[in-house]
Design a protein around this motif. Structure first.
Motif, PDB file in Angstrom:
ATOM      1  N   GLY A 109       0.820  -1.209   0.000  1.00  0.00           N
ATOM      2  CA  GLY A 109       0.000   0.000   0.000  1.00  0.00           C
ATOM      3  C   GLY A 109       0.858   1.265   0.000  1.00  0.00           C
ATOM      4  N   ASP A 110       0.231   2.419   0.301  1.00  0.00           N
ATOM      5  CA  ASP A 110       0.942   3.705   0.257  1.00  0.00           C
ATOM      6  C   ASP A 110       2.036   3.765   1.316  1.00  0.00           C
ATOM      7  OD1 ASP A 110      -0.455   4.704  -1.825  1.00  0.00           O
ATOM      8  OD2 ASP A 110      -1.795   5.980  -0.638  1.00  0.00           O
ATOM      9  N   ARG A 111       3.275   4.010   0.873  1.00  0.00           N
ATOM     10  CA  ARG A 111       4.403   4.129   1.802  1.00  0.00           C
ATOM     11  C   ARG A 111       5.253   5.330   1.383  1.00  0.00           C
ATOM     12  NH1 ARG A 111       3.694   1.443   6.225  1.00  0.00           N
ATOM     13  NH2 ARG A 111       5.942   1.501   6.571  1.00  0.00           N
ATOM     14  N   ASP A 112       6.035   5.883   2.317  1.00  0.00           N
ATOM     15  CA  ASP A 112       6.854   7.056   2.023  1.00  0.00           C
ATOM     16  C   ASP A 112       7.966   6.716   1.017  1.00  0.00           C
ATOM     17  OD1 ASP A 112       7.473   9.916   2.943  1.00  0.00           O
ATOM     18  OD2 ASP A 112       9.431   8.922   3.016  1.00  0.00           O
ATOM     19  N   VAL A 113       8.291   7.694   0.188  1.00  0.00           N
ATOM     20  CA  VAL A 113       9.282   7.499  -0.866  1.00  0.00           C
ATOM     21  C   VAL A 113      10.637   7.054  -0.303  1.00  0.00           C
ATOM     22  CG1 VAL A 113       9.965   9.940  -0.876  1.00  0.00           C
ATOM     23  CG2 VAL A 113      10.338   8.561  -2.911  1.00  0.00           C
ATOM     24  N   SER A 114      10.926   7.403   0.964  1.00  0.00           N
ATOM     25  CA  SER A 114      12.234   7.063   1.535  1.00  0.00           C
ATOM     26  C   SER A 114      12.428   5.555   1.669  1.00  0.00           C
ATOM     27  CB  SER A 114      12.405   7.736   2.904  1.00  0.00           C
ATOM     28  OG  SER A 114      11.394   7.310   3.785  1.00  0.00           O
ATOM     29  N   GLU A 115      11.325   4.773   1.586  1.00  0.00           N
ATOM     30  CA  GLU A 115      11.455   3.313   1.687  1.00  0.00           C
ATOM     31  C   GLU A 115      11.790   2.670   0.338  1.00  0.00           C
ATOM     32  OE1 GLU A 115       7.992   1.593   3.479  1.00  0.00           O
ATOM     33  OE2 GLU A 115       8.088   2.915   5.222  1.00  0.00           O
ATOM     34  N   PHE A 116      11.798   3.500  -0.713  1.00  0.00           N
ATOM     35  CA  PHE A 116      11.924   2.927  -2.056  1.00  0.00           C
ATOM     36  C   PHE A 116      13.243   3.289  -2.704  1.00  0.00           C
ATOM     37  CE2 PHE A 116       7.488   3.213  -1.114  1.00  0.00           C
ATOM     38  CZ  PHE A 116       6.914   2.104  -1.717  1.00  0.00           C
ATOM     39  N   ARG A 117      13.611   2.486  -3.681  1.00  0.00           N
ATOM     40  CA  ARG A 117      14.766   2.791  -4.518  1.00  0.00           C
ATOM     41  C   ARG A 117      14.235   2.969  -5.946  1.00  0.00           C
ATOM     42  NH1 ARG A 117      19.361  -1.115  -6.536  1.00  0.00           N
ATOM     43  NH2 ARG A 117      19.928  -1.331  -4.415  1.00  0.00           N
ATOM     44  N   TYR A 118      14.751   4.003  -6.601  1.00  0.00           N
ATOM     45  CA  TYR A 118      14.320   4.302  -7.962  1.00  0.00           C
ATOM     46  C   TYR A 118      15.076   3.409  -8.942  1.00  0.00           C
ATOM     47  CZ  TYR A 118      13.360   7.171 -12.082  1.00  0.00           C
ATOM     48  OH  TYR A 118      12.959   7.615 -13.309  1.00  0.00           O
TER      49      TYR A 118
END
Lengths: 81, 419
Positions: free
Chosen positions: A9-18
């Motif tokens: 679900g919706d999570r903050d961008v800081s948890e992701f890698r582009y």
């Protein structure tokens, strides 16, 4: 910016890698044309507007997925299957 | 009215408050045709126009700016100047830039507040000291000032850092470039605009380029929101939006647009006398004349044209600041903002000809656009005037990736998400 992980679900961008442009097609194995490889590796469409791109929920479920985002506004269009 | 700025002019205007200062630069209507049109009225575009007129005698020039002068990246950077580069193609170029900075206020008759306060890059490991020694040696062999400092010497200069035994990143030493420093960035835009205008260059604000006139691979002008403007030659200097503008001319480039954030704290009394950069992370800091601590870090890490940064980057940069200087932990951030910059795969720029004849490209500046401004204008104007790359920018070519001649100075390309 919140990113909709298809699993968490919706999570903050800081948890992701582009992961970059998801519409690029890797040249066929055995393609000897250096120009084609050069363009694949080094040239970017870099549109100002809709962009389909890879993200990985690296600090969560670690799933890779494709996301539609507008680079002019950061508006998220949703996960692309 | 005093066109020339001087102490005498200041006194004359002070004694007669009714006498207006003249406008710093003219705002003419665009003509239908120019010898050279520069797309982009940022620092690089204005410097290019100035040196076209000053060095090459080409004064029938227009600088076309979508917004107003000073609205873009020239006013969004952290104002640092330095020339601590060590790869062949970069060293001489950035040193030339620093030399031009040193005389710029006199050259432009405009106080750019060039402050050579010195940049100190801190080492947090023995390996980093070795790397700094190598960099310093290469700089000195190129005639650039560099000094290697041990921990004791650094402590004398920067007693306010965390020198405790518990410091998260103990400081082992530093490399210093005494001639590096800061410049008032708005003054650079205004100074170049005023000096170019005085030489006859037309500065056309609030005029957006919407297309290029290209026939048989030859450019002959631009379409703008204020009509068609013909041109013998066209230069693009719109870093941040280079892909977007170049695409109108049919060019696909090794460029991605990324956001870089910058920060200013509330003002405090003078404490940071230098530009201080940190070896543990990409983080650097200086103190403005108003007292605010100005600092910056990495790009956010995904391509975007929004000038609005992500919170997690603010957090990381604030953590760096406090880790390096614990005493600022209770300072509040007064402002933070983002600028869009061209990121290239090797972190180095382009100043070159393109596949379209008489169309020239200046872009891909990554983290280093501001400090390059004077030399960029100097060499780009030469490239346009002579239809041949200036010697200093031979390596800033578009085809360097295909030839395996990347200029990977700091390993700071657009690859953050691939590492």
């Amino acid at each position: 910016m919140m990113i909709p992980c298809p699993h968490c679900g919706d999570r903050d961008v800081s948890e992701f890698r582009y992961g970059g442009d998801a519409t690029k097609q890797r040249p066929k194995h055995g393609t000897g044309d250096l120009r084609t490889w050069h363009d694949h590796v080094f040239v970017f469409e870099n549109p100002k507007g809709p962009h389909t791109e890879y993200w990985q929920h690296v600090l969560g479920c670690r799933r890779w997925f494709k996301l539609a985002r507008n680079t002019a506004t950061n508006e998220i269009g949703g996960v692309v299957s | 009215m005093s066109k020339h700025y001087s102490a005498l002019a200041l006194a004359r205007h002070a004694l007669d408050p009714d006498m207006p200062w003249p406008k710093a630069w003219e705002s003419p209507e665009p003509k239908s045709s120019y010898d050279v049109v520069i797309v982009g009225g940022g620092g690089h575009g204005l410097a290019t126009a100035y040196y076209l007129a000053k060095n090459h005698g080409i004064t029938n020039v227009a600088v076309i700016e979508r917004s107003y002068i000073g609205s873009g990246n020239v006013g969004r950077n952290t104002t640092l100047i330095r020339s601590n580069y060590m790869i062949g193609g970069n060293t001489a170029f950035f040193e030339h830039s620093l030399k031009l900075w040193e005389g710029l206020s006199h050259e432009l008759n405009f106080n750019c507040m060039v402050s050579q306060r010195g940049q100190i890059v801190l080492a947090i490991s023995p390996v980093q000291m070795d790397v700094f020694a190598r960099r310093g040696n290469i700089m000195r062999l190129n005639g650039i000032d560099a000094e290697l400092l041990d921990a004791g010497e650094v402590r004398k200069l920067l007693p306010y850092l965390d020198w405790s035994k518990d410091a998260r990143w103990p400081i082992l030493g530093a490399i210093m470039q005494p001639r590096a420093g800061t410049v008032r960035h708005d003054a650079v835009a205004w100074g170049y605009a005023r000096a170019a205008s005085a030489l006859g260059v037309h500065i056309i604000e609030n005029c957006e380029v919407t297309g290029f006139l290209i026939n048989d691979g030859l450019v002959s002008g631009v379409e703008t929101s204020r009509g068609r403007i013909n041109a013998g030659k066209v230069g693009i200097a719109v870093a941040g939006h280079t892909s977007h503008v170049a695409k109108m001319a049919g060019l696909r480039l090794p460029v991605e647009s990324h956001i870089l954030q910058a920060f200013v704290t509330e003002p405090v009394k003078p404490i940071v006398d230098h530009v201080v950069s940190w070896g543990a992370e990409l983080f650097y800091l200086s103190q403005s004349d108003k007292g605010g601590l100005v600092f910056g870090g990495h790009i956010d890490g995904f391509n975007t044209y929004t000038q609005r940064g992500q919170f997690n980057r603010i957090q990381t940069v604030a953590e760096c600041a406090v880790s390096l200087m614990p005493f600022i932990s209770r300072l509040r951030l007064l402002r933070h903002w983002g600028g869009i910059q061209d990121m290239t795969p090797d972190g180095s720029p382009f100043i070159c000809k393109t596949d379209v004849r008489n169309l020239y490209l200046n872009g891909g500046w990554c983290y280093q656009g501001f400090k390059a401004t004077p030399a960029s204008g100097w060499t780009f104007s030469h490239t346009i005037a002579h239809d041949r790359e200036h010697d200093l920018v031979r390596d800033f070519s578009l085809d360097r990736f295909g030839k395996g001649r990347e200029l990977d100075e700091f390993g700071l390309g657009n690859w953050t998400y691939k590492q």
